[in-house]
Scaffold this motif. Structure first.
Motif, PDB file in Angstrom:
ATOM      1  N   ARG A  95       8.120 -26.014 -99.010  1.00  0.00           N
ATOM      2  CA  ARG A  95       9.056 -25.835 -97.912  1.00  0.00           C
ATOM      3  C   ARG A  95       9.265 -24.341 -97.751  1.00  0.00           C
ATOM      4  O   ARG A  95       9.455 -23.629 -98.734  1.00  0.00           O
ATOM      5  N   ARG A 116      22.972 -20.644 -96.884  1.00  0.00           N
ATOM      6  CA  ARG A 116      23.323 -21.884 -96.181  1.00  0.00           C
ATOM      7  C   ARG A 116      22.112 -22.797 -96.026  1.00  0.00           C
ATOM      8  O   ARG A 116      22.201 -24.002 -96.262  1.00  0.00           O
ATOM      9  N   GLU A 117      20.984 -22.231 -95.614  1.00  0.00           N
ATOM     10  CA  GLU A 117      19.772 -23.025 -95.402  1.00  0.00           C
ATOM     11  C   GLU A 117      19.276 -23.648 -96.707  1.00  0.00           C
ATOM     12  O   GLU A 117      18.936 -24.830 -96.751  1.00  0.00           O
ATOM     13  N   ALA A 120      21.736 -26.348 -97.881  1.00  0.00           N
ATOM     14  CA  ALA A 120      21.595 -27.572 -97.082  1.00  0.00           C
ATOM     15  C   ALA A 120      20.353 -28.343 -97.506  1.00  0.00           C
ATOM     16  O   ALA A 120      20.382 -29.584 -97.612  1.00  0.00           O
ATOM     17  N   PHE A 121      19.268 -27.647 -97.764  1.00  0.00           N
ATOM     18  CA  PHE A 121      18.039 -28.302 -98.206  1.00  0.00           C
ATOM     19  C   PHE A 121      18.252 -29.019 -99.535  1.00  0.00           C
ATOM     20  O   PHE A 121      17.839 -30.165 -99.713  1.00  0.00           O
ATOM     21  N   ARG A 123      21.151 -30.054-100.831  1.00  0.00           N
ATOM     22  CA  ARG A 123      22.055 -31.193-100.626  1.00  0.00           C
ATOM     23  C   ARG A 123      21.330 -32.353 -99.940  1.00  0.00           C
ATOM     24  O   ARG A 123      21.498 -33.511-100.337  1.00  0.00           O
ATOM     25  N   ASP A 124      20.523 -32.053 -98.936  1.00  0.00           N
ATOM     26  CA  ASP A 124      19.799 -33.102 -98.215  1.00  0.00           C
ATOM     27  C   ASP A 124      18.777 -33.819 -99.084  1.00  0.00           C
ATOM     28  O   ASP A 124      18.401 -34.960 -98.797  1.00  0.00           O
ATOM     29  N   ASN A 125      18.315 -33.162-100.142  1.00  0.00           N
ATOM     30  CA  ASN A 125      17.285 -33.728-101.010  1.00  0.00           C
ATOM     31  C   ASN A 125      17.770 -33.907-102.448  1.00  0.00           C
ATOM     32  O   ASN A 125      16.964 -33.997-103.368  1.00  0.00           O
ATOM     33  N   TYR A 128      16.250 -36.661-104.576  1.00  0.00           N
ATOM     34  CA  TYR A 128      14.891 -36.330-105.016  1.00  0.00           C
ATOM     35  C   TYR A 128      14.927 -35.414-106.233  1.00  0.00           C
ATOM     36  O   TYR A 128      14.255 -35.660-107.234  1.00  0.00           O
TER      37      TYR A 128
END
Length: 148
Positions: A95, A116-117, A120-121, A123-125, A128
């Motif tokens: 990524r 932040r980016e 967020a990545f 937290r979103d994963n 996994y």
């Protein structure tokens, strides 16, 4: 799981040579042996007169700088093909984020948006990433640390 993190660019002002800041993460399941794939890269380096452990830096490779100044276009292009083949044939995932410095502002704003980016990545994963924590589940680690 191994996570390799690399960056390209600098936090300085926007310059023609550095209009972007890039962060990349490469994920590899360590139970998948990629030695043969890495050997192909090492062999390609040695065949071109570079040390087997040389880290390929694509910016200088493109611009024919430093270690690559004596390689002709065909040889430099073939090193790119080696890297592309590695990514295409190896069981890894990756990524990347590309930040345009002129759109971000100063170094503090760049660090803020990168944080932040990346946050967020993660937290979103999170599920996994947590799935790789086989020996000590997250909750168990917290209890163990708190008990000390």
């Amino acid at each position: 799981m191994s996570i390799f993190i690399d960056e390209s660019g600098d936090f300085g002002p926007v310059e023609a040579h550095s209009p972007y800041y890039v962060i990349s993460l490469v994920f590899h399941d360590q139970s998948d042996d990629i030695t043969g794939h890495l050997d192909k890269i090492h062999d390609a380096l040695v065949a071109r007169g570079l040390p087997a452990g040389h880290g390929i830096h694509t910016g200088p490779l493109i611009r024919r700088e430093r270690d690559y100044r004596w390689l002709d276009v065909r040889e430099r292009r073939s090193l790119f093909r080696v890297l592309v083949d590695f990514v295409r044939t190896t069981d890894i995932s990756h990524r990347s984020w590309v930040f345009t410095k002129k759109d971000v502002g100063d170094a503090n704003a760049l660090v803020s948006i990168m944080s932040r980016e990346l946050g967020a990545f993660i937290r979103d994963n999170f599920g996994y990433f947590q799935s790789w924590d086989h020996d000590f589940p997250f909750e168990h680690r917290h209890r163990t640390c708190a008990a000390r």
